[in-house]
Design a protein around this motif. Structure first.
Motif, PDB file in Angstrom:
ATOM      1  N   ALA A  35       0.843  -1.194   0.000  1.00 45.61           N
ATOM      2  CA  ALA A  35       0.000   0.000   0.000  1.00 45.61           C
ATOM      3  C   ALA A  35       0.877   1.243   0.000  1.00 45.61           C
ATOM      4  O   ALA A  35       1.882   1.306   0.699  1.00 45.61           O
ATOM      5  CB  ALA A  35      -0.916   0.012   1.220  1.00 45.61           C
ATOM      6  N   VAL A  48      -5.168   5.767  -0.337  1.00 44.05           N
ATOM      7  CA  VAL A  48      -4.367   4.550  -0.229  1.00 44.05           C
ATOM      8  C   VAL A  48      -4.386   3.904  -1.612  1.00 44.05           C
ATOM      9  O   VAL A  48      -5.452   3.599  -2.146  1.00 44.05           O
ATOM     10  CB  VAL A  48      -4.927   3.573   0.824  1.00 44.05           C
ATOM     11  N   GLU A  50      -3.094   0.802  -4.028  1.00 44.74           N
ATOM     12  CA  GLU A  50      -2.564  -0.545  -4.078  1.00 44.74           C
ATOM     13  C   GLU A  50      -2.046  -0.819  -5.487  1.00 44.74           C
ATOM     14  O   GLU A  50      -2.435  -0.143  -6.443  1.00 44.74           O
ATOM     15  CB  GLU A  50      -3.640  -1.559  -3.682  1.00 44.74           C
ATOM     16  N   ASP A  53      -4.268  -0.892  -8.530  1.00 47.81           N
ATOM     17  CA  ASP A  53      -4.936   0.357  -8.898  1.00 47.81           C
ATOM     18  C   ASP A  53      -4.241   1.049 -10.068  1.00 47.81           C
ATOM     19  O   ASP A  53      -4.852   1.842 -10.774  1.00 47.81           O
ATOM     20  CB  ASP A  53      -4.946   1.354  -7.723  1.00 47.81           C
ATOM     21  N   GLY A  67      -6.448   5.732  -6.229  1.00 44.66           N
ATOM     22  CA  GLY A  67      -6.510   5.140  -4.901  1.00 44.66           C
ATOM     23  C   GLY A  67      -7.852   5.437  -4.258  1.00 44.66           C
ATOM     24  O   GLY A  67      -8.717   6.080  -4.846  1.00 44.66           O
ATOM     25  N   ARG A  72      -9.996   0.575   3.010  1.00 43.28           N
ATOM     26  CA  ARG A  72      -8.541   0.539   3.176  1.00 43.28           C
ATOM     27  C   ARG A  72      -8.069   1.236   4.448  1.00 43.28           C
ATOM     28  O   ARG A  72      -6.878   1.465   4.615  1.00 43.28           O
ATOM     29  CB  ARG A  72      -7.865   1.162   1.956  1.00 43.28           C
ATOM     30  N   GLN A  92      -6.288  -9.114   2.173  1.00 41.85           N
ATOM     31  CA  GLN A  92      -5.782  -7.742   2.266  1.00 41.85           C
ATOM     32  C   GLN A  92      -4.679  -7.709   3.313  1.00 41.85           C
ATOM     33  O   GLN A  92      -4.902  -8.050   4.460  1.00 41.85           O
ATOM     34  CB  GLN A  92      -6.929  -6.811   2.662  1.00 41.85           C
ATOM     35  N   ARG A  94      -2.679  -4.871   4.108  1.00 44.32           N
ATOM     36  CA  ARG A  94      -2.420  -3.579   4.750  1.00 44.32           C
ATOM     37  C   ARG A  94      -3.697  -2.770   4.916  1.00 44.32           C
ATOM     38  O   ARG A  94      -4.556  -2.754   4.040  1.00 44.32           O
ATOM     39  CB  ARG A  94      -1.436  -2.744   3.925  1.00 44.32           C
ATOM     40  N   LEU A  95      -3.781  -2.089   6.067  1.00 44.93           N
ATOM     41  CA  LEU A  95      -4.839  -1.115   6.325  1.00 44.93           C
ATOM     42  C   LEU A  95      -4.195   0.109   6.960  1.00 44.93           C
ATOM     43  O   LEU A  95      -3.423  -0.016   7.915  1.00 44.93           O
ATOM     44  CB  LEU A  95      -5.884  -1.662   7.303  1.00 44.93           C
TER      45      LEU A  95
END
Length: 136
Positions: A35, A48, A50, A53, A67, A72, A92, A94-95
């Motif tokens: 991310a 954010v 990824e 994207d 993004g 996210r 997923q 990453r947050l």
């Protein structure tokens, strides 16, 4: 109850909001990067991004345009186990962690196996290994 604030990294790598898609692609050359956090000068998380994207996006375009924040981000008081389960279900890794005003507090990094989170020590060890490999 453990919360997201118990596990998130407090000093993630961040970029300004005007990063180009081409520069973002270069950032993603590191396989550990999942991310790209785009943050305003005031510390507010703008977007954010990824890796996926950026598919088909011209290098000169602004990465923030592809993004998003929805799906996210997490809050620091969110239940850690519920968040881990949701991340694992969505594959997923990453947050971004933000406060009520959208200010970035850190990054929650799910380990590859999906059973726990990366620690600051894990990240430091990986950075040291990467630096040692670049020297030799």
């Amino acid at each position: 109850m453990a919360t997201v604030s118990d596990a998130h990294l407090r000093t993630p790598k961040v970029h300004g909001p005007d990063v180009s898609a081409g520069a973002a692609r270069a950032f993603f050359l590191d396989g550990h990067v999942h991310a790209l956090l785009l943050v305003s000068a005031a510390g507010v998380l703008v977007s954010v991004v990824e890796r996926g994207d950026l598919e088909g996006v011209p290098d000169a375009a602004r990465a923030r345009s592809v993004g998003r924040l929805a799906g996210r981000v997490a809050g620091p008081g969110d239940d850690l186990e519920e968040t881990r389960q949701a991340m694992a279900t969505r594959a997923q890794r990453r947050l971004a962690v933000v406060d009520r005003d959208g200010v970035l507090l850190g990054l929650l990094c799910l380990k590859r196996h999906g059973r726990g989170f990366c620690s600051a020590a894990d990240v430091a060890a990986r950075d040291a290994e990467r630096a040692a490999n670049q020297v030799g």
